[in-house]
Design a protein around this motif. Sequence first.
Motif, PDB file in Angstrom:
ATOM      1  N   GLU A   1      11.662   1.756  -9.427  1.00  0.00           N
ATOM      2  CA  GLU A   1      11.396   2.907 -10.301  1.00  0.00           C
ATOM      3  C   GLU A   1       9.962   2.885 -10.813  1.00  0.00           C
ATOM      4  N   ASP A   2       9.492   1.722 -11.177  1.00  0.00           N
ATOM      5  CA  ASP A   2       8.108   1.619 -11.633  1.00  0.00           C
ATOM      6  C   ASP A   2       7.142   2.007 -10.512  1.00  0.00           C
ATOM      7  N   ALA A   3       7.451   1.610  -9.272  1.00  0.00           N
ATOM      8  CA  ALA A   3       6.602   1.979  -8.140  1.00  0.00           C
ATOM      9  C   ALA A   3       6.604   3.489  -7.915  1.00  0.00           C
TER      10      ALA A   3
ATOM     11  N   PRO B   1       0.827  -1.214   0.000  1.00  0.00           N
ATOM     12  CA  PRO B   1       0.000   0.000   0.000  1.00  0.00           C
ATOM     13  C   PRO B   1       0.865   1.270   0.000  1.00  0.00           C
ATOM     14  N   VAL B   2       0.419   2.269  -0.737  1.00  0.00           N
ATOM     15  CA  VAL B   2       1.002   3.613  -0.694  1.00  0.00           C
ATOM     16  C   VAL B   2      -0.151   4.578  -0.472  1.00  0.00           C
ATOM     17  N   ASP B   3      -0.103   5.297   0.645  1.00  0.00           N
ATOM     18  CA  ASP B   3      -1.172   6.245   0.943  1.00  0.00           C
ATOM     19  C   ASP B   3      -0.869   7.578   0.266  1.00  0.00           C
ATOM     20  N   ASN B   4      -0.215   8.498   0.973  1.00  0.00           N
ATOM     21  CA  ASN B   4       0.038   9.805   0.360  1.00  0.00           C
ATOM     22  C   ASN B   4       1.498  10.067   0.057  1.00  0.00           C
TER      23      ASN B   4
ATOM     24  N   ALA C   1       1.586   8.917 -10.227  1.00  0.00           N
ATOM     25  CA  ALA C   1       0.396   8.900 -11.080  1.00  0.00           C
ATOM     26  C   ALA C   1      -0.877   8.769 -10.258  1.00  0.00           C
ATOM     27  N   ALA C   2      -0.776   8.139  -9.086  1.00  0.00           N
ATOM     28  CA  ALA C   2      -1.938   7.962  -8.213  1.00  0.00           C
ATOM     29  C   ALA C   2      -2.147   9.150  -7.282  1.00  0.00           C
ATOM     30  N   GLY C   3      -1.286  10.168  -7.380  1.00  0.00           N
ATOM     31  CA  GLY C   3      -1.467  11.372  -6.586  1.00  0.00           C
ATOM     32  C   GLY C   3      -0.631  11.448  -5.326  1.00  0.00           C
TER      33      GLY C   3
ATOM     34  N   LEU D   1       3.576  16.588   2.569  1.00  0.00           N
ATOM     35  CA  LEU D   1       3.579  15.214   2.075  1.00  0.00           C
ATOM     36  C   LEU D   1       2.196  14.883   1.527  1.00  0.00           C
ATOM     37  N   GLY D   2       2.160  14.462   0.286  1.00  0.00           N
ATOM     38  CA  GLY D   2       0.907  14.227  -0.404  1.00  0.00           C
ATOM     39  C   GLY D   2       0.420  15.423  -1.183  1.00  0.00           C
ATOM     40  N   ALA D   3       1.004  16.585  -0.911  1.00  0.00           N
ATOM     41  CA  ALA D   3       0.615  17.813  -1.626  1.00  0.00           C
ATOM     42  C   ALA D   3       1.817  18.746  -1.634  1.00  0.00           C
ATOM     43  N   MET D   4       2.899  18.292  -2.273  1.00  0.00           N
ATOM     44  CA  MET D   4       4.161  19.022  -2.200  1.00  0.00           C
ATOM     45  C   MET D   4       4.096  20.324  -2.980  1.00  0.00           C
ATOM     46  N   SER D   5       4.567  21.382  -2.344  1.00  0.00           N
ATOM     47  CA  SER D   5       4.726  22.678  -3.001  1.00  0.00           C
ATOM     48  C   SER D   5       6.051  23.266  -2.576  1.00  0.00           C
ATOM     49  N   ARG D   6       6.476  24.318  -3.235  1.00  0.00           N
ATOM     50  CA  ARG D   6       7.781  24.894  -2.944  1.00  0.00           C
ATOM     51  C   ARG D   6       7.794  25.578  -1.588  1.00  0.00           C
TER      52      ARG D   6
END
Length: 306
Positions: A131-133, A109-112, A139-141, A257-262
């Motif tokens: 790398e594929d993960a 499982p990968v959450d955020n 891609a899943a956000g 984390l899950g919504a990275m911004s600068r």
Amino acid sequence: MVTVVGEALVDLIAGPDGRAFTAHPGGSPANVALGLVRLGLPARLGSRIGDDLFGRLVRDHLVADGVEVHALPARTGQTSVAFAAMDANGVATYDFRLEWDVTDLSALPVDNHLHTGSLATLLDPGAAVVEDAMRRARAAGATVSLDPNVRPSLAGEHGPALARVERQVAAADVVKVSDEDLAWLYPGGDPREVARRWAAAGPALVVVTLGPDGALAVSGDSEAARPGPAVTVVDTVGAGDAFTAGLLRWLHAAGRLGAMSRLDAAELAAALDFANTVAARTCARPGADPPRPDDLADVWDLLPHI
């Protein structure tokens, strides 16, 4: 919860006579997962852990602190080992006996947020699976962080290794790298200039650790450099991984984390100060033994409150 993917192993650390060894659970990604849970951020670790003496040692060590451990499918089953010896300054050199032959990450499982790096992104055949993960997580956000943690003795030819690292950097939102890694990847290069180039390739944050000189960070047009706190070094085992855990813990507190911004310069400085202190406290004791909140009471207010 943060998902961490990568090697878990046993560090056999040589004593002063070079003949007696002490076993410490380790592996860069495993150390990061342990550091996160000790800092109050739940983490799961997907790794190649054998059902053997060393595998039970590693698993028990991680589970005791609350890491959710997932054994990944792999072609072989023995737990990996790293032999380490310290110089007069407590800096470790390594000799590895290991495999990274995981075959599938689709059930993990990968959450955020997904963190990976080190041998898991270096050694085939498992590196291609990781790398594929990374690509699937983004891609899943989810956001992705990377610590290349280059091991020159295992990296193979320089050109292909550099190309692989640069490809992985472009697939990450957060990159932490050491000045020693950069010295091998770009001989004679300036760490700040490399950080700027990497940040321009995609990541919202690139951090370069500078050993006793602290760390520097680049995020968009913002930059910061912060010294490391004074510390009496016992050894440096796990220090970079503790820094990574501290950095991710700060970013989680900041809602990144899950919504990275600068980050702006003040945020970069606070993140570096917190992560530097987490690493320094780890250097003050033997092995990869990252601190808990009680060990960081003097810097806990550096964490954002949102």
